[in-house]
Scaffold this active site. Sequence first.
Site, PDB file in Angstrom:
ATOM      1  N   LYS A 143       0.788  -1.276  -0.108  1.00  8.23           N
ATOM      2  CA  LYS A 143      -0.084   0.064  -0.003  1.00  8.23           C
ATOM      3  C   LYS A 143       0.845   1.258  -0.049  1.00  8.23           C
ATOM      4  O   LYS A 143       1.872   1.508   0.823  1.00  8.23           O
ATOM      5  CB  LYS A 143      -0.749   0.116   1.278  1.00  8.23           C
ATOM      6  CG  LYS A 143      -1.677   1.400   1.315  1.00  8.23           C
ATOM      7  CD  LYS A 143      -2.624   1.470   2.816  1.00  8.23           C
ATOM      8  CE  LYS A 143      -2.701   2.904   2.784  1.00  8.23           C
ATOM      9  NZ  LYS A 143      -3.836   3.132   3.985  1.00  8.23           N
TER      10      LYS A 143
ATOM     11  N   GLY B 206     -11.622   7.631   6.588  1.00  7.07           N
ATOM     12  CA  GLY B 206     -12.672   8.525   6.873  1.00  7.07           C
ATOM     13  C   GLY B 206     -13.823   7.701   7.195  1.00  7.07           C
ATOM     14  O   GLY B 206     -14.873   8.222   7.867  1.00  7.07           O
TER      15      GLY B 206
END
Lengths: 72, 256
Positions: free
Chosen positions: B99, B187
């Site tokens: 990632k 989020g």
Amino acid sequence: MNNLNVAKIQLNGDSYEINNGTNLSKLLNKLKIQTNKVAIEVNGEIIERNKYQNLILNKDDKVEIVHFIGGG
Amino acid sequence: MEDIFTIANKNFNSRLIVGTGKYKNFEETANAVKASGAEIVTVAVRRVNILNKDQPILMDYLDPKSITYLPNTAGCYSSEEALRTLRLAREMGGWRLVKLEVLGDKKTLYPNMIETIKSTEVLVKEGFEVMVYCTDDPIMTKKLEDSGACAIMPLGAPIGSGLGIQNKMNIKLIKEQSVVPVIVDAGVGTASDATIAMELGCDGVLINTAIAEAKNPILMAYAMKHAVIAGRKAYKAERMKKRKYGSASSPQSNLI
């Protein structure tokens, strides 16, 4: 006091004393670190595991030993 | 019916990826991961604590042989730092699936897309499979895909904010135009946020703080698992059309 048999290296940002002629394998042994769970950089260069035995550390070498920790 | 989630030719059943940061201890981390049903976990690369060698290590609690480790570049603010981190991660055990996250601002933790795209290009050339944390800008995500990213991971809101998906339209646009999987990363605050991400058509969700900072992280991990499944199934089922006015559910004929 200067001792001719020891050399100072930078290990993970801190000063660390090793015996002259110490190779990476020996250092890991002394630190009780399992080689298959870490990666190592010496002076900014990644060292492959099969080269630990032959890599003799020198005075002022910058050694970084990293592993995986929790992260997002 | 099987609904396989494929990233870089690897198949997974769970569409939830979880982070392993911010937990009280590794035991809680492992329990939360288990409850979440996740098959991929993100991990960070950091210095070994030389002075305290007896400290427990993550690998003793989460076996990289039974769960896919996804090394990240969290905390990197330049392409150089990110590349260094992932090259070290690869050396550690051959991790090619990674990632990438290159941040641009300490306060918002917003991604620096210029450095991110640059890093993606280099990593792809070096043989990495790169899942990329990015802004929810469809032009940027297209560029990332063209650069060889194996998954696009736009933020729903700033990392650790728990604000939920702020720009649903962008996430939808990104999903519509992308060939590689789209995963909402960052989020998500609670289960409904994860469901919304999946209902928008996303292929997966990456969650850390919403689970780790819940009062009961294990229960929240379980909730997230089901939220992702619910959202995915709702998306596949194709929801009803919205109407402006009421439409009775019981027949209007033969009333007594």
